[in-house]
Motif scaffolding. Structure first.
Motif, PDB file in Angstrom:
ATOM      1  N   GLU A   1       6.489  -4.807  -1.356  1.00 34.80           N
ATOM      2  CA  GLU A   1       6.170  -3.503  -0.781  1.00 34.80           C
ATOM      3  C   GLU A   1       5.569  -2.607  -1.854  1.00 34.80           C
ATOM      4  N   PRO A   2       4.549  -1.821  -1.491  1.00 36.23           N
ATOM      5  CA  PRO A   2       3.993  -0.892  -2.479  1.00 36.23           C
ATOM      6  C   PRO A   2       4.962   0.255  -2.738  1.00 36.23           C
ATOM      7  N   GLY A   3       4.888   0.781  -3.922  1.00 36.97           N
ATOM      8  CA  GLY A   3       5.710   1.925  -4.294  1.00 36.97           C
ATOM      9  C   GLY A   3       4.874   3.184  -4.342  1.00 36.97           C
ATOM     10  N   ASP A   4       5.446   4.227  -4.914  1.00 36.80           N
ATOM     11  CA  ASP A   4       4.713   5.489  -5.015  1.00 36.80           C
ATOM     12  C   ASP A   4       3.598   5.426  -6.059  1.00 36.80           C
ATOM     13  N   TRP A   5       3.476   4.304  -6.726  1.00 41.04           N
ATOM     14  CA  TRP A   5       2.407   4.092  -7.704  1.00 41.04           C
ATOM     15  C   TRP A   5       1.066   3.829  -7.031  1.00 41.04           C
ATOM     16  N   LEU A   6       1.071   3.489  -5.741  1.00 39.78           N
ATOM     17  CA  LEU A   6      -0.173   3.153  -5.052  1.00 39.78           C
ATOM     18  C   LEU A   6      -0.931   4.424  -4.698  1.00 39.78           C
ATOM     19  N   PRO A   7      -2.171   4.565  -5.199  1.00 38.77           N
ATOM     20  CA  PRO A   7      -2.956   5.759  -4.864  1.00 38.77           C
ATOM     21  C   PRO A   7      -3.299   5.806  -3.376  1.00 38.77           C
ATOM     22  N   ALA A   8      -3.577   6.988  -2.894  1.00 42.10           N
ATOM     23  CA  ALA A   8      -3.991   7.156  -1.502  1.00 42.10           C
ATOM     24  C   ALA A   8      -5.307   6.412  -1.277  1.00 42.10           C
ATOM     25  N   GLY A   9      -5.514   5.986  -0.044  1.00 39.67           N
ATOM     26  CA  GLY A   9      -6.781   5.355   0.315  1.00 39.67           C
ATOM     27  C   GLY A   9      -6.780   3.844   0.231  1.00 39.67           C
ATOM     28  N   TRP A  10      -5.658   3.244  -0.063  1.00 39.41           N
ATOM     29  CA  TRP A  10      -5.566   1.790  -0.158  1.00 39.41           C
ATOM     30  C   TRP A  10      -4.877   1.234   1.088  1.00 39.41           C
ATOM     31  N   GLN A  11      -5.454   0.159   1.612  1.00 37.80           N
ATOM     32  CA  GLN A  11      -4.823  -0.569   2.701  1.00 37.80           C
ATOM     33  C   GLN A  11      -4.086  -1.753   2.078  1.00 37.80           C
ATOM     34  N   VAL A  12      -2.875  -2.004   2.530  1.00 40.87           N
ATOM     35  CA  VAL A  12      -2.063  -3.074   1.967  1.00 40.87           C
ATOM     36  C   VAL A  12      -1.881  -4.174   3.003  1.00 40.87           C
ATOM     37  N   VAL A  13      -2.114  -5.413   2.576  1.00 44.26           N
ATOM     38  CA  VAL A  13      -1.803  -6.577   3.401  1.00 44.26           C
ATOM     39  C   VAL A  13      -0.909  -7.491   2.578  1.00 44.26           C
ATOM     40  N   GLY A  14      -0.055  -8.215   3.264  1.00 46.28           N
ATOM     41  CA  GLY A  14       0.868  -9.107   2.578  1.00 46.28           C
ATOM     42  C   GLY A  14       0.158 -10.312   1.993  1.00 46.28           C
ATOM     43  N   GLN A  15       0.597 -10.706   0.830  1.00 46.24           N
ATOM     44  CA  GLN A  15       0.058 -11.900   0.182  1.00 46.24           C
ATOM     45  C   GLN A  15       0.675 -13.126   0.850  1.00 46.24           C
ATOM     46  N   THR A  16      -0.152 -14.118   1.090  1.00 47.61           N
ATOM     47  CA  THR A  16       0.356 -15.342   1.693  1.00 47.61           C
ATOM     48  C   THR A  16       1.053 -16.189   0.640  1.00 47.61           C
ATOM     49  N   GLY A  17       1.761 -17.195   1.094  1.00 48.06           N
ATOM     50  CA  GLY A  17       2.421 -18.122   0.185  1.00 48.06           C
ATOM     51  C   GLY A  17       1.437 -19.163  -0.314  1.00 48.06           C
ATOM     52  N   GLY A  18       1.938 -20.062  -1.121  1.00 49.82           N
ATOM     53  CA  GLY A  18       1.109 -21.140  -1.652  1.00 49.82           C
ATOM     54  C   GLY A  18       0.718 -20.886  -3.082  1.00 49.82           C
ATOM     55  N   GLY A  19      -0.066 -21.807  -3.596  1.00 50.71           N
ATOM     56  CA  GLY A  19      -0.546 -21.702  -4.964  1.00 50.71           C
ATOM     57  C   GLY A  19      -1.536 -20.561  -5.109  1.00 50.71           C
ATOM     58  N   LEU A  20      -1.889 -20.246  -6.350  1.00 44.62           N
ATOM     59  CA  LEU A  20      -2.819 -19.150  -6.603  1.00 44.62           C
ATOM     60  C   LEU A  20      -4.162 -19.398  -5.931  1.00 44.62           C
ATOM     61  N   ASP A  21      -4.615 -20.631  -5.902  1.00 45.47           N
ATOM     62  CA  ASP A  21      -5.890 -20.932  -5.248  1.00 45.47           C
ATOM     63  C   ASP A  21      -5.849 -20.559  -3.765  1.00 45.47           C
ATOM     64  N   VAL A  22      -4.755 -20.869  -3.100  1.00 46.76           N
ATOM     65  CA  VAL A  22      -4.585 -20.549  -1.672  1.00 46.76           C
ATOM     66  C   VAL A  22      -4.503 -19.035  -1.483  1.00 46.76           C
ATOM     67  N   ARG A  23      -3.734 -18.362  -2.343  1.00 48.44           N
ATOM     68  CA  ARG A  23      -3.570 -16.916  -2.206  1.00 48.44           C
ATOM     69  C   ARG A  23      -4.878 -16.166  -2.425  1.00 48.44           C
ATOM     70  N   LEU A  24      -5.685 -16.626  -3.397  1.00 45.84           N
ATOM     71  CA  LEU A  24      -6.979 -15.981  -3.631  1.00 45.84           C
ATOM     72  C   LEU A  24      -7.929 -16.204  -2.457  1.00 45.84           C
ATOM     73  N   ALA A  25      -7.980 -17.430  -1.952  1.00 46.99           N
ATOM     74  CA  ALA A  25      -8.840 -17.727  -0.800  1.00 46.99           C
ATOM     75  C   ALA A  25      -8.410 -16.888   0.405  1.00 46.99           C
ATOM     76  N   ASP A  26      -7.111 -16.769   0.618  1.00 38.17           N
ATOM     77  CA  ASP A  26      -6.613 -15.968   1.734  1.00 38.17           C
ATOM     78  C   ASP A  26      -6.932 -14.483   1.555  1.00 38.17           C
ATOM     79  N   ALA A  27      -6.940 -13.996   0.324  1.00 37.23           N
ATOM     80  CA  ALA A  27      -7.302 -12.594   0.082  1.00 37.23           C
ATOM     81  C   ALA A  27      -8.740 -12.336   0.523  1.00 37.23           C
ATOM     82  N   PHE A  28      -9.644 -13.250   0.195  1.00 38.46           N
ATOM     83  CA  PHE A  28     -11.030 -13.103   0.650  1.00 38.46           C
ATOM     84  C   PHE A  28     -11.118 -13.201   2.171  1.00 38.46           C
ATOM     85  N   ALA A  29     -10.321 -14.070   2.769  1.00 38.39           N
ATOM     86  CA  ALA A  29     -10.310 -14.189   4.231  1.00 38.39           C
ATOM     87  C   ALA A  29      -9.860 -12.875   4.866  1.00 38.39           C
ATOM     88  N   HIS A  30      -8.835 -12.229   4.300  1.00 37.95           N
ATOM     89  CA  HIS A  30      -8.387 -10.912   4.781  1.00 37.95           C
ATOM     90  C   HIS A  30      -9.541  -9.915   4.703  1.00 37.95           C
TER      91      HIS A  30
END
Length: 175
Positions: A13-42
């Motif tokens: 979960e984001p904290g109060d450190w997150l500046p305004a104007g950012w949309q947050v989506v949950g990171q998927t599981g899996g290895g870093l390669d899967v998580r990076l590919a899923d970030a681009f898919a998002h």
């Protein structure tokens, strides 16, 4: 830095450190390669047809000026991808002018991560895909304490450097 959308892919979960104007989506599981590919898919689902730049959170010396010019509308013509190499052989940034889930998976799945050859392997994949790549400057990502000291020395006025100094001044914990 101007951006049509700011997306944070986060495990937790984001904290109060997150500046305004950012949309947050949950990171998927899996290895870093899967998580990076899923970030681009998002990113592709949320803003179809818009360029996307993925930046690791371990390059605190990065400044908006480093990205503003190469990612400006005037400089994007003819560029399919942006590649930011890390000093340790990895990469700190990957951008796609026309991201898609299919392209991200082709570029990232099975890519050996956290090795001295990760960046070169990614660059080979970008080239093999026929993408025109703009190279961003080499930055040091923070993987170790010596990396942290090198980065802090390059950005001495940063919050990162101040925080590191606070640890360095803390008394040792008796064990």
């Amino acid at each position: 830095m101007p951006a049509g959308r700011r997306l944070l892919v986060l495990d937790g979960e984001p904290g109060d450190w997150l500046p305004a104007g950012w949309q947050v989506v949950g990171q998927t599981g899996g290895g870093l390669d899967v998580r990076l590919a899923d970030a681009f898919a998002h990113a592709a689902r949320l803003a179809p047809g818009a360029p996307a730049l993925l930046v690791g959170m371990d390059t605190p010396q990065l400044r908006a000026a480093t990205l503003a010019e190469p990612l400006s509308a005037a400089r994007r013509t003819g560029v399919d991808a942006w590649y930011g190499p890390a000093a340790d052989g990895g990469f700190w940034a990957l951008g796609l002018a026309r991201p898609s889930e299919r392209l991200a998976r082709r570029l990232l799945l099975g890519l050996p991560m956290s090795t001295a050859g990760t960046g070169a392997a990614l660059l080979e994949r970008l080239t093999a895909a026929g993408l025109a790549v703009h190279h961003l400057p080499v930055l040091t990502d923070v993987d170790t304490v010596p990396d942290a000291h090198r980065v802090a020395a390059r950005a001495p006025g940063s919050r990162f450097a101040a925080r590191l100094r606070s640890f360095d001044l803390a008394p040792e914990v008796a064990g």
